[in-house]
Design a protein around this motif. Structure first.
Motif, mmCIF file in Angstrom:
data_model
loop_
_atom_site.group_PDB
_atom_site.id
_atom_site.type_symbol
_atom_site.label_atom_id
_atom_site.label_comp_id
_atom_site.label_asym_id
_atom_site.label_seq_id
_atom_site.Cartn_x
_atom_site.Cartn_y
_atom_site.Cartn_z
ATOM 1 N N SER A 66 47.919 62.344 42.411
ATOM 2 C CA SER A 66 46.970 62.069 41.640
ATOM 3 C C SER A 66 46.956 60.725 40.317
ATOM 4 C CB SER A 66 45.952 62.918 41.288
ATOM 5 O OG SER A 66 45.491 63.015 40.308
ATOM 6 N N CYS A 67 48.448 61.894 39.449
ATOM 7 C CA CYS A 67 49.131 60.763 38.227
ATOM 8 C C CYS A 67 49.632 59.524 38.589
ATOM 9 C CB CYS A 67 49.487 62.313 37.246
ATOM 10 S SG CYS A 67 48.914 62.937 36.380
ATOM 11 N N CYS B 103 52.221 64.445 39.544
ATOM 12 C CA CYS B 103 52.078 64.761 41.092
ATOM 13 C C CYS B 103 51.497 63.058 41.677
ATOM 14 C CB CYS B 103 51.047 65.738 40.358
ATOM 15 S SG CYS B 103 49.232 64.876 39.908
ATOM 16 N N GLN C 17 58.322 71.871 36.178
ATOM 17 C CA GLN C 17 57.586 72.930 37.341
ATOM 18 C C GLN C 17 56.426 71.911 37.287
ATOM 19 O OE1 GLN C 17 58.364 76.357 38.540
ATOM 20 N NE2 GLN C 17 59.603 76.968 36.112
ATOM 21 N N TRP C 18 56.564 71.447 36.166
ATOM 22 C CA TRP C 18 54.604 71.051 36.304
ATOM 23 C C TRP C 18 54.574 69.430 36.137
ATOM 24 C CZ3 TRP C 18 57.041 75.245 33.170
ATOM 25 C CH2 TRP C 18 56.135 76.345 33.688
ATOM 26 N N CYS C 19 53.395 68.665 36.431
ATOM 27 C CA CYS C 19 53.400 67.564 36.036
ATOM 28 C C CYS C 19 52.913 66.733 34.946
ATOM 29 C CB CYS C 19 52.199 66.689 36.959
ATOM 30 S SG CYS C 19 50.872 65.549 36.556
ATOM 31 N N CYS D 8 49.058 65.602 33.985
ATOM 32 C CA CYS D 8 47.742 66.405 34.402
ATOM 33 C C CYS D 8 48.058 68.697 34.096
ATOM 34 C CB CYS D 8 47.473 66.463 35.138
ATOM 35 S SG CYS D 8 47.820 67.064 37.001
ATOM 36 N N GLY D 9 49.920 68.487 34.193
ATOM 37 C CA GLY D 9 50.092 69.842 34.116
ATOM 38 C C GLY D 9 49.856 70.428 35.857
ATOM 39 N N ARG D 10 49.656 70.011 36.461
ATOM 40 C CA ARG D 10 49.832 70.700 37.469
ATOM 41 C C ARG D 10 50.812 71.506 38.036
ATOM 42 N NH1 ARG D 10 46.477 67.077 41.091
ATOM 43 N NH2 ARG D 10 44.577 67.488 40.246
ATOM 44 N N GLU D 11 50.985 72.688 38.735
ATOM 45 C CA GLU D 11 52.213 72.717 39.488
ATOM 46 C C GLU D 11 52.790 72.141 41.075
ATOM 47 O OE1 GLU D 11 52.249 77.018 39.669
ATOM 48 O OE2 GLU D 11 54.449 76.890 39.707
ATOM 49 N N GLY D 12 54.233 71.494 40.103
ATOM 50 C CA GLY D 12 54.687 70.941 41.687
ATOM 51 C C GLY D 12 55.179 69.625 41.285
ATOM 52 N N ASP D 13 55.601 68.055 41.212
ATOM 53 C CA ASP D 13 55.685 67.843 41.309
ATOM 54 C C ASP D 13 55.995 67.216 39.727
ATOM 55 O OD1 ASP D 13 56.508 67.241 43.361
ATOM 56 O OD2 ASP D 13 54.807 65.720 44.545
#
Ligand SMILES: [Zn+2]
Ligand SMILES: [Zn+2]
Length: 235
Positions: free
Chosen positions: A36-37, A34, A21-23, A26-31
């Protein structure tokens, strides 16, 4: 009781759907990758050598392609095997992160919209059956299937076979060594690709020797043209 394996299987499927559940970048939650990556992935920028698809200032045949008796008509790759793309491919390949096949195929689809490559049927670069057994899946098949759905092309993955497992290729091995290692490693076991324009799908291409060896087998079986589309390229 035979119920338990079923429950375990369902649990595995649920995990596959929920995880990650994390990019992966970058570790951001979502896709899984993500926005941005995704927008900062390392792209292969034109002008390119028309044959191998590596950046080449004037867009003419690069020095190594001038002397290359290639069977493959051309190779294209949207990305360099670097950064988040490298992580994504390694996770798809070795960590069984199958949630990545759809977003990665989507990136191939986006690339083909602006960089069309000839092909009427998709053929994933096959694994040797022993390797397939160990890993349980062929990452190039996963990509080809998802891409085939997106661009509405058939996938044929039971014609081209890998009859010899190549020794692991050291990063330092020369182009000639790599070509020797994969020569005659592939064969077509039926005539399904006769008179077809084939687009080979691979996750990552290094020297192009594997794609070229596949092209030799496909052309020997009557394919009219063979292009290679690798998600990433070692440059
Ligand atoms: Zn990210
Ligand atoms: Zn070239």
């Amino acid at each position: 009781m035979s119920v338990l394996p079923q429950v375990a299987k369902l649990g595995g499927m649920a995990l596959n759907l929920l995880f990650p559940q994390w990019c992966i970048g970058c570790g951001r939650e979502g896709d899984v990758i993500c926005y941005s990556c995704r927008s900062s992935l390392p792209r292969v920028m034109p002008p390119l050598c028309p044959r191998c698809g590596r950046p080449q200032p004037s867009g003419i045949l690069c020095p190594s392609c001038v002397s290359w008796q290639a069977e493959i008509d051309g190779i294209r790759s949207p990305f360099r095997f670097d950064g988040v793309m490298r992580q994504a491919i390694l996770q798809l390949k070795y960590r069984n992160l199958r949630a990545l096949d759809a977003p990665l195929a989507q990136l191939l689809n986006d690339y083909l919209i602006t960089n069309p490559v000839p092909g009427e049927v998709l053929v994933p670069v096959p694994l040797h059956r022993k390797r397939l057994r160990e890993r349980g899946y062929n990452q190039s098949s996963l990509l080809a299937r998802k891409l085939g759905t997106l661009i509405n092309l058939p996938v044929v993955d039971d014609c081209l076979i890998r009859q010899r497992s190549a020794p692991p290729q050291a990063r330092t091995s020369s182009v000639e060594e790599r070509q020797r290692n994969v020569a005659d490693a592939f064969a077509c076991c039926n005539q399904r690709l006769r008179d077809k324009q084939v687009l080979l799908i691979d996750d990552v291409s290094t020297s192009g020797a594997t794609l070229d060896a596949c092209a030799a087998a496909l052309k020997a079986a009557g394919a009219t043209s063979v292009w290679g589309l690798a998600l990433a390229r070692e440059i």
